[in-house]
Design a protein around this motif. Structure first.
Motif, PDB file in Angstrom:
ATOM      1  N   HIS A 309       0.813  -1.207  -0.182  1.00  0.00           N
ATOM      2  CA  HIS A 309      -0.158   0.013  -0.038  1.00  0.00           C
ATOM      3  C   HIS A 309       0.934   1.170   0.164  1.00  0.00           C
ATOM      4  O   HIS A 309       0.598   2.266  -0.782  1.00  0.00           O
ATOM      5  CB  HIS A 309      -1.105   0.051   1.391  1.00  0.00           C
ATOM      6  CG  HIS A 309      -2.336  -0.552   0.959  1.00  0.00           C
ATOM      7  ND1 HIS A 309      -3.048  -0.581  -0.105  1.00  0.00           N
ATOM      8  CD2 HIS A 309      -2.850  -1.631   1.884  1.00  0.00           C
ATOM      9  CE1 HIS A 309      -4.028  -1.392   0.050  1.00  0.00           C
ATOM     10  NE2 HIS A 309      -4.071  -2.150   1.128  1.00  0.00           N
ATOM     11  N   ASN A 313       0.658   3.670  -3.306  1.00  0.00           N
ATOM     12  CA  ASN A 313       0.139   4.984  -2.965  1.00  0.00           C
ATOM     13  C   ASN A 313       1.092   6.255  -3.391  1.00  0.00           C
ATOM     14  O   ASN A 313       0.773   7.271  -3.463  1.00  0.00           O
ATOM     15  CB  ASN A 313      -0.153   5.235  -1.628  1.00  0.00           C
ATOM     16  CG  ASN A 313      -1.440   4.445  -1.462  1.00  0.00           C
ATOM     17  OD1 ASN A 313      -2.260   3.948  -2.269  1.00  0.00           O
ATOM     18  ND2 ASN A 313      -1.418   3.882  -0.139  1.00  0.00           N
ATOM     19  N   PRO A 367      -6.471   1.238   2.315  1.00  0.00           N
ATOM     20  CA  PRO A 367      -5.178   1.728   1.732  1.00  0.00           C
ATOM     21  C   PRO A 367      -5.064   3.478   2.206  1.00  0.00           C
ATOM     22  O   PRO A 367      -3.712   3.560   2.087  1.00  0.00           O
ATOM     23  CB  PRO A 367      -5.337   1.711   0.304  1.00  0.00           C
ATOM     24  CG  PRO A 367      -6.899   1.665   0.319  1.00  0.00           C
ATOM     25  CD  PRO A 367      -7.432   0.982   1.403  1.00  0.00           C
ATOM     26  N   TRP A 368      -5.770   3.811   2.555  1.00  0.00           N
ATOM     27  CA  TRP A 368      -5.599   5.228   3.014  1.00  0.00           C
ATOM     28  C   TRP A 368      -5.016   5.516   4.185  1.00  0.00           C
ATOM     29  O   TRP A 368      -4.380   6.617   4.376  1.00  0.00           O
ATOM     30  CB  TRP A 368      -7.191   5.985   3.061  1.00  0.00           C
ATOM     31  CG  TRP A 368      -8.136   5.519   3.743  1.00  0.00           C
ATOM     32  CD1 TRP A 368      -8.198   5.376   5.377  1.00  0.00           C
ATOM     33  CD2 TRP A 368      -8.970   4.281   3.514  1.00  0.00           C
ATOM     34  NE1 TRP A 368      -9.070   4.493   5.711  1.00  0.00           N
ATOM     35  CE2 TRP A 368      -9.686   3.838   4.388  1.00  0.00           C
ATOM     36  CE3 TRP A 368      -9.263   3.995   1.934  1.00  0.00           C
ATOM     37  CZ2 TRP A 368     -10.696   3.071   4.347  1.00  0.00           C
ATOM     38  CZ3 TRP A 368     -10.326   3.107   1.906  1.00  0.00           C
ATOM     39  CH2 TRP A 368     -11.142   2.635   3.026  1.00  0.00           C
ATOM     40  N   THR A 371      -0.182   5.876   3.321  1.00  0.00           N
ATOM     41  CA  THR A 371       0.034   6.992   2.565  1.00  0.00           C
ATOM     42  C   THR A 371       1.093   7.788   3.169  1.00  0.00           C
ATOM     43  O   THR A 371       1.260   7.678   4.603  1.00  0.00           O
ATOM     44  CB  THR A 371      -1.081   7.913   1.969  1.00  0.00           C
ATOM     45  OG1 THR A 371      -1.595   8.553   3.215  1.00  0.00           O
ATOM     46  CG2 THR A 371      -2.166   7.074   1.327  1.00  0.00           C
ATOM     47  N   ILE A 387     -10.678   9.575   3.850  1.00  0.00           N
ATOM     48  CA  ILE A 387     -10.774   8.767   2.576  1.00  0.00           C
ATOM     49  C   ILE A 387     -11.140   9.698   1.514  1.00  0.00           C
ATOM     50  O   ILE A 387     -12.150   9.914   1.378  1.00  0.00           O
ATOM     51  CB  ILE A 387     -11.833   7.934   2.698  1.00  0.00           C
ATOM     52  CG1 ILE A 387     -11.787   6.792   4.009  1.00  0.00           C
ATOM     53  CG2 ILE A 387     -12.030   6.762   1.871  1.00  0.00           C
ATOM     54  CD1 ILE A 387     -12.909   6.096   4.410  1.00  0.00           C
ATOM     55  N   PHE A 391      -9.176   7.206  -3.671  1.00  0.00           N
ATOM     56  CA  PHE A 391      -9.193   5.763  -3.352  1.00  0.00           C
ATOM     57  C   PHE A 391     -10.756   5.079  -3.781  1.00  0.00           C
ATOM     58  O   PHE A 391     -11.214   3.992  -3.435  1.00  0.00           O
ATOM     59  CB  PHE A 391      -9.213   5.336  -1.847  1.00  0.00           C
ATOM     60  CG  PHE A 391      -7.972   5.801  -1.188  1.00  0.00           C
ATOM     61  CD1 PHE A 391      -6.961   5.295  -1.372  1.00  0.00           C
ATOM     62  CD2 PHE A 391      -7.802   7.044  -0.743  1.00  0.00           C
ATOM     63  CE1 PHE A 391      -5.648   5.678  -1.028  1.00  0.00           C
ATOM     64  CE2 PHE A 391      -6.493   7.573  -0.283  1.00  0.00           C
ATOM     65  CZ  PHE A 391      -5.478   6.739  -0.271  1.00  0.00           C
ATOM     66  N   PHE A 394     -10.142   2.182  -6.034  1.00  0.00           N
ATOM     67  CA  PHE A 394      -9.850   0.748  -5.158  1.00  0.00           C
ATOM     68  C   PHE A 394     -11.002   0.170  -4.515  1.00  0.00           C
ATOM     69  O   PHE A 394     -11.032  -1.145  -4.481  1.00  0.00           O
ATOM     70  CB  PHE A 394      -8.738   1.307  -4.265  1.00  0.00           C
ATOM     71  CG  PHE A 394      -8.341   0.297  -3.306  1.00  0.00           C
ATOM     72  CD1 PHE A 394      -7.453  -0.808  -3.577  1.00  0.00           C
ATOM     73  CD2 PHE A 394      -9.072  -0.222  -2.037  1.00  0.00           C
ATOM     74  CE1 PHE A 394      -6.902  -1.630  -2.688  1.00  0.00           C
ATOM     75  CE2 PHE A 394      -8.803  -1.316  -1.252  1.00  0.00           C
ATOM     76  CZ  PHE A 394      -7.747  -1.945  -1.772  1.00  0.00           C
ATOM     77  N   SER A 473     -11.625  11.299 -10.098  1.00  0.00           N
ATOM     78  CA  SER A 473     -10.497  10.203  -9.433  1.00  0.00           C
ATOM     79  C   SER A 473      -9.762   9.970 -10.734  1.00  0.00           C
ATOM     80  O   SER A 473     -10.035   9.739 -11.693  1.00  0.00           O
ATOM     81  CB  SER A 473     -11.500   9.037  -9.212  1.00  0.00           C
ATOM     82  OG  SER A 473     -10.160   7.936  -8.707  1.00  0.00           O
ATOM     83  N   TYR A 475      -7.907   7.469 -10.546  1.00  0.00           N
ATOM     84  CA  TYR A 475      -7.770   5.843 -10.473  1.00  0.00           C
ATOM     85  C   TYR A 475      -8.751   5.481 -11.381  1.00  0.00           C
ATOM     86  O   TYR A 475     -10.001   5.561 -11.481  1.00  0.00           O
ATOM     87  CB  TYR A 475      -8.255   5.308  -9.056  1.00  0.00           C
ATOM     88  CG  TYR A 475      -7.897   3.886  -8.901  1.00  0.00           C
ATOM     89  CD1 TYR A 475      -6.859   3.493  -8.216  1.00  0.00           C
ATOM     90  CD2 TYR A 475      -8.643   2.764  -9.531  1.00  0.00           C
ATOM     91  CE1 TYR A 475      -6.660   2.004  -8.176  1.00  0.00           C
ATOM     92  CE2 TYR A 475      -8.669   1.635  -9.549  1.00  0.00           C
ATOM     93  CZ  TYR A 475      -7.422   1.040  -8.714  1.00  0.00           C
ATOM     94  OH  TYR A 475      -7.337  -0.241  -8.102  1.00  0.00           O
TER      95      TYR A 475
END
Length: 761
Positions: A309, A313, A367-368, A371, A387, A391, A394, A473, A475
């Motif tokens: 992670h 990140n 995962p946050w 970082t 958050i 993310f 994810f 986002s 992502y």
């Protein structure tokens, strides 16, 4: 300058060195590395690696998985100095790095799932595998010195040491950190750095080790491409069991980079570490193995997940050759983690050790928390990272890991005994994670978006595209074919009723702890204190000594408040009215047949072996299971905050030596019926039956050990006792001019006190 080693003596000499005790072996190896040429080190290198990890010999090897700072601090420090990233051994590995020096590993020695992955031909291993020309199958792996050591290091975690060594079994049932776990964390932090500008050590070695090559994703398309679904590479075979995280789905942006050769020359060690850890650890064959993985292995996987992670990140801020690998790393884990967690939860025993599996899952789905910004604790010790929208992708890709794993764990949490604080704390960790308002809102929204065309979208992929646009986002989320309308939804009416029933069980457990467990234990402690007398209780309070019952009571007093927070959190998350939890009629409860009086009082600890346990209801069996508590020798309880750690260990060693040498005499004195026997019973620890639990193939077995009367000097290691002795020394120095006289007076007072207790008993 050391004299070079004669070539004819090197093989016999290394066997002699490897047979030495560890503390003698390490300095001899250092001397050997200084005296040997590179060619000679190549000859003995595989023998040393096999010795470290117990290949074809003692399975413990150098004891990396049984050595902790608590049980062997000197061994721990020496191994850390020798095997660390800047240690002597790692520099030896890098001395041997070149294009021609390779070390072979027989494919038959590798885990079965890993062999299946190699047979699929992942691109990362294309320059490492050797094909048998007759069988047209992979026969061996040819690895350079660094990869050869790191490959064996990762494989070493799969050995079931906790089933063949008592020391390993004791360590793996606790939370002690072995040198193996320490080294694994150090290797991962070094070769998969969280900071973009971090330097990977050792940095002074030849870079022409692995030839630059393109690492495109292997084409693994399903036979029939669905019309609206764009499958992510990690799921293109339908269940994630491809050549997978290692090669399938491993698109390397380096191939499009004109500096591909320079990139791989810099990043190949990180590439090897990432593939070896993910491809081997997350392919642990939990269903086929007779023994469950040990708790320390699961904690190691959690360390891997957390580091990946951090590694992934930082991809947006990294412009080094590692950037491509950062973007790839989380996809590799995603391809395997769901099946790994499901298999682990299915077979893990229902006890407090389930917390290691729970923490692994919670680390992956948050995962946050990993970082660069989350490392900043200036906002307070309880700082919770937000958050953010980055993310969202994810969460979408891993929605099934959030929802289905939660639903898989819920029935197991219903069967836990919440009179044990560790079980209540596990539930608190789960409730706290899913009560995060930002997470709950996202999970609800993404479940609705993944439920089909009911929200005006003509395809699931367009839902994801609209979602990405609406949240800006970065992502690029992909539609996950595993998340479909066929899977039960976490925020459905059915789950709402199940959560309501579960919270009713938790509420009843809380009431039981408040009304029964705490009051009963308080009564037992008061009765024991009355029987011991006023003087002994005052003395115990002065030296800060707590019994096991008092420690248990302290935990029990915390349980009702913890469970109340859990109930409140789940009520907010799933919109449950807390008022309904006290109404038994509103909840579906299966009627249980009336039990006979003999069965109502049944216990697994009864001496009558003629009772038929098949007549017991599940509720009665759970009550009997909750009575099975481990009993530990008070001298072996965890060291408390008011004790001096090194002194307690030293006093324990002295006590063990006295008990081993004079055990029969101590037992004889304890059993005497005269005054000396009464006096001995005031000083010595009483005989007891030590009980503990061990898990093997998903079952929990209880073991017992009879402990005789024994002496324990541990009370002398507490800070109040040391303060009392210091006061006595000062008193003797001020009043008598000799400090030792004060200490002698203290011993006399203690002896008179014990005589009074003996007379009163």
């Amino acid at each position: 300058m050391s004299q070079p080693m004669p070539p004819e003596n090197i093989n016999s000499h290394i066997l002699t060195v490897l047979s030495l005790p560890l503390l003698d072996k390490l300095p001899q190896l250092e001397l050997l590395f200084d005296r040997c040429t590179v060619r000679q080190i190549e000859e003995i290198y595989p023998l040393i690696v096999h010795s470290i990890f117990g290949i074809n010999g003692n399975s413990l090897g150098w004891g990396l998985r049984i050595t902790t700072m608590e049980n062997a601090s000197h061994y721990f420090n020496r191994l850390q100095h020798f095997l660390g990233v800047n240690g002597i051994w790692m520099h030896v590995c890098h001395r041997l790095l070149n294009e021609t020096t390779k070390f072979d590993i027989d494919i038959n020695l590798l885990p079965r799932k890993f062999i299946s992955m190699l047979q699929a031909g992942p691109m990362f291993y294309s320059d490492l595998i050797n094909i048998d020309p007759l069988k047209h199958q992979v026969s061996t792996l040819s690895l350079n010195a660094f990869d050869f050591y790191m490959f064996h290091f990762v494989l070493y975690a799969l050995q079931p040491l906790h089933t063949i060594n008592p020391i390993a079994m004791q360590i793996h049932n606790e939370r002690a950190k072995t040198i193996y776990q320490f080294l694994a964390a150090e290797y991962l932090d070094n070769f998969l750095p969280q900071y973009p500008d971090a330097r990977i050590e050792p940095s002074n070695f030849s870079t022409s080790v692995k030839a630059p090559q393109q690492l495109p994703a292997q084409s693994l398309q399903p036979q029939r491409q669905l019309r609206y679904l764009k499958l992510p590479s990690s799921y293109r075979n339908g269940n994630g069991e491809t050549g997978s995280a290692a090669g399938g789905g491993n698109t390397s942006p380096q191939s499009a980079d004109g500096n591909g050769a320079a990139s791989r020359a810099y990043a190949w060690r990180s590439e090897s570490v990432l593939h070896f850890f993910v491809d081997i650890w997350l392919r642990y064959d939990i269903e086929s193995e007779h023994h469950l993985p040990s708790s320390d292995f699961v904690r190691g996987v959690r360390t891997l997940v957390k580091q990946i992670h951090f590694f992934a990140n930082a991809a947006r801020m990294d412009h080094s050759p590692l950037c491509a690998l950062r973007k790839l790393s989380l996809t590799m884990v995603k391809a395997r983690i769901y099946a790994f967690l499901c298999s682990l939860i299915d077979r893990w025993p229902l006890d407090s050790s389930l917390s290691v599996v729970l923490e692994l899952w919670l680390s992956y789905i948050q995962p946050w928390r990993y970082t660069l910004g989350s490392n900043n604790r200036t906002l307070g010790i309880y700082y919770e990272p937000p958050i953010t929208n980055q993310f969202d992708g994810f969460i979408i890709d891993n929605l099934i890991v959030y929802t289905h794993i939660f639903m898989q764990l819920l029935p197991r949490f219903e069967r836990l005994d919440y009179s044990v604080y560790r079980n209540a704390f596990m539930l608190h960790r789960l409730a706290k994670t899913f009560s995060q308002q930002d997470l709950v809102e996202r999970l609800q929204r993404f479940e609705r978006l993944h439920s089909g065309n009911a929200y005006g979208f003509d395809s699931p992929q367009r839902q994801v595209n609209m979602l990405n646009k609406s949240h800006n986002s970065s992502y690029n989320a992909q539609w996950n074919p595993l998340v479909s309308s066929n899977i039960p939804k976490l925020f459905s009416e059915q789950m709402h009723a199940q959560i309501q029933s579960f919270l009713y069980v938790i509420s009843m457990a809380r009431n039981s702890v408040l009304t029964n467990n705490i009051s009963a234990l308080r009564k037992e402690i008061l009765e024991r204190q009355r029987s011991e007398g006023y003087l002994k209780n005052i003395f115990k309070k002065f030296i800060g000594e707590e019994t096991q019952d008092e420690l248990t009571l302290r935990d029990l007093n915390r349980i009702p408040e913890v469970l109340r927070h859990c109930i409140d959190a789940f009520c907010r998350t799933f919109n449950v009215d807390p008022g309904t939890l006290s109404m038994h009629e509103t909840l579906p409860v299966e009627p249980s047949p009336p039990a006979s009086p003999s069965l109502q009082n049944f216990s697994f600890f009864d001496s009558n072996n003629c009772l038929d346990t098949s007549k017991l209801t599940p509720h009665q069996m759970s009550l009997n299971a909750s009575n099975m508590q481990p009993t530990v020798d008070p001298a072996l309880l965890p060291i408390k905050s008011n004790e001096i750690r090194p002194l307690v260990r030293l006093l324990h060693l002295i006590s063990e030596a006295i008990n081993d040498r004079y055990g029969r005499r101590i037992e004889a004195f304890y059993e005497r019926e005269d005054f000396y026997g009464k006096l001995s019973r005031q000083v010595l620890y009483a005989p007891m039956t030590e009980k503990w639990f061990e898990k093997s193939d998903g079952n929990v077995d209880i073991y017992e050990k009879q402990l005789p009367p024994r002496i324990s000097l541990r009370p002398l290691g507490s800070i109040p006792s040391l303060c009392m002795m210091a006061f006595a020394l000062c008193f003797g120095h001020l009043w008598f001019g000799v400090a030792s006289v004060g200490l002698l007076l203290l011993c006399v007072v203690f002896f008179i006190y014990c005589m009074l207790l003996a007379l009163l008993s």
